[in-house]
Design an enzyme around this catalytic site. Structure first.
Site, PDB file in Angstrom:
ATOM      1  N   GLN A 105       0.830  -1.202   0.000  1.00 54.26           N
ATOM      2  CA  GLN A 105       0.000   0.000   0.000  1.00 54.26           C
ATOM      3  C   GLN A 105       0.870   1.260   0.000  1.00 54.26           C
ATOM      4  O   GLN A 105       0.552   2.251   0.659  1.00 54.26           O
ATOM      5  CB  GLN A 105      -0.927  -0.002   1.219  1.00 54.26           C
ATOM      6  CG  GLN A 105      -2.061  -0.996   1.166  1.00 54.26           C
ATOM      7  CD  GLN A 105      -3.172  -0.559   0.208  1.00 54.26           C
ATOM      8  OE1 GLN A 105      -3.099   0.502  -0.412  1.00 54.26           O
ATOM      9  NE2 GLN A 105      -4.194  -1.384   0.086  1.00 54.26           N
ATOM     10  N   SER A 106       1.942   1.239  -0.770  1.00 53.33           N
ATOM     11  CA  SER A 106       2.881   2.356  -0.804  1.00 53.33           C
ATOM     12  C   SER A 106       2.256   3.601  -1.435  1.00 53.33           C
ATOM     13  O   SER A 106       1.879   3.597  -2.612  1.00 53.33           O
ATOM     14  CB  SER A 106       4.134   1.965  -1.581  1.00 53.33           C
ATOM     15  OG  SER A 106       4.949   3.099  -1.840  1.00 53.33           O
ATOM     16  N   GLY A 107       2.169   4.680  -0.658  1.00 45.79           N
ATOM     17  CA  GLY A 107       1.706   5.950  -1.198  1.00 45.79           C
ATOM     18  C   GLY A 107       2.707   6.535  -2.174  1.00 45.79           C
ATOM     19  O   GLY A 107       2.331   7.181  -3.157  1.00 45.79           O
ATOM     20  N   ALA A 109       4.747   4.822  -4.216  1.00 49.59           N
ATOM     21  CA  ALA A 109       4.641   4.120  -5.499  1.00 49.59           C
ATOM     22  C   ALA A 109       3.434   4.605  -6.288  1.00 49.59           C
ATOM     23  O   ALA A 109       3.520   4.835  -7.503  1.00 49.59           O
ATOM     24  CB  ALA A 109       4.558   2.608  -5.254  1.00 49.59           C
TER      25      ALA A 109
END
Length: 390
Positions: A105-107, A109
């Site tokens: 859930q990388s913001g 990326a």
């Protein structure tokens, strides 16, 4: 009309192409009233007259929130600030594909994927772990705007090798470039094409570190502080504490560096969310060295590590925990803040800055400002893990 009073050196440093057309952001005052640090009443401030505004803003328990979460519907916050100078730099080097990595859930990326798609670049995102049964939140956005590859945790542990390997596979017969090499060869012009042709086959692949923790990211943060220091906003003479939640720490370091360069009587309180103090100190040292190597002559302001440290204090969050965990009552606190102020927090990142800002505001020692770093779409991932709390 606000007139920017940046020094000649800063003006030269900021004289470049940006991803954001303007550095503007909203600043919202909030009043905290409480008998307990972890059980407070929250009220958004709405004033009927300038006299009432001054009376309330001078009272204990008031702090301001820099609403960078509102910059963009999908990639608002510090993720976008760190890409502000980076994306045009990639365009200037005729990069076709960008590779980065992050959690499921990388913001970061997701923000990079959106920014690349808006700028004619292709984003390849290496995400740690397994594919979600139902993609949601930043994971969903990453898959919509970029090409996602899920990486086993054992392979992801060696990030540099992983990024190098996948960059070569994407480049094929093309080239792989590092951000540091693009910076070193950048001559200050942006005359090359800012989009890639549909039939273009020769690839030029750039690797962006996890969290965009590169010295180029500091420029967008310096631009933000320069904007905020205008007399009609936070001003350059008021003593302020700027609270920032920190994953890698890049944002806090960039803001503190800008404060030092502009000689503002402000201080950054960096709330450490993951890792040890030595990790943040090491990044602080590296980014400062890189900055001095790249732009010291432009700024000409005697940057030293001792000077930076006078503007930056690292602190632990009020209730430490293993990164990614949510403690009892935190989601309810985020709900309360959202309902009473219109400010959406998440329990992993921004709630930590909110808690520290609240405590500092209630102490009444110095004016407190919280930089809202965005990331609220991570709530979708939190809801998957803690469905009973929503």
């Amino acid at each position: 009309m606000c007139i920017c009073k940046a020094s000649e050196g800063i003006a030269q440093l900021l004289n470049r192409k940006w991803f954001l057309s303007r550095p503007d952001t909203l600043i919202q005052p909030v009043l905290i009233s409480s008998g307990k640090p972890d059980a407070f009443d929250v009220h958004g401030l709405h004033f009927s007259s300038p006299k009432e505004s001054k009376r309330i803003l001078d009272s204990p328990g008031v702090f301001h929130v820099i609403r960078d979460d509102l910059l963009h519907p999908l990639m608002g916050g510090n993720k976008l600030r760190k890409l502000d100078a980076l994306v045009p730099l990639l365009q200037s080097a005729s990069v076709t594909d960008v590779i980065t990595c992050g959690g499921c859930q990388s913001g970061h990326a997701a923000a990079l994927a959106v920014a690349c798609s808006e700028s004619g670049l292709r984003a390849r995102l290496l995400l740690r772990g397994e594919r979600l049964s139902v993609p949601t939140g930043y994971n969903l956005i990453s898959g919509m705007y970029g090409e996602v590859i899920y990486i086993p945790r054992s392979e992801y542990a060696e990030r540099d090798d992983m990024l190098r390997k996948y960059a070569k596979s994407v480049a094929g017969g093309g080239t792989v470039v590092q951000i540091k090499d693009i910076r070193a060869n950048f001559d200050g012009t942006f005359e090359q094409s800012q989009s890639i042709g549909i039939g273009q086959t020769s690839k030029k692949v750039a690797v962006v570190k996890e969290g965009a923790s590169d010295v180029i990211a500091l420029l967008g943060l310096i631009r933000l502080v320069d904007y905020l220091s205008q007399p009609c906003l936070l001003g350059s003479n008021r003593r302020l504490q700027l609270v920032i939640d920190c994953g890698t720490g890049t944002t806090a370091i960039g803001v503190a560096l800008a404060i030092w360069i502009l000689r503002l009587p402000w201080k950054v309180i960096g709330v450490m969310l993951v890792g040890a103090l030595k990790d943040f100190k090491n990044l602080e040292r590296k980014l400062l060295d890189d900055f001095k190597e790249m732009w010291h002559q432009d700024t000409d302001c005697g940057i030293t590590r001792e000077g930076l440290e006078t503007c930056l204090e690292w602190v632990k969050r009020p209730r430490p925990r293993k990164f990614g965990n949510v403690l009892e009552g935190e989601i309810q606190t985020c709900q309360k803040v959202a309902r009473e102020t219109g400010i959406l927090l998440d329990p992993i990142y921004t709630l930590a800055a909110w808690e520290v800002s609240s405590n500092l505001a209630l102490s009444g020692k110095e004016e407190t400002v919280m930089l809202h770093t965005g990331g609220t779409m991570s709530l979708f991932g939190v809801a998957q893990r803690y469905p009973s709390q929503f």
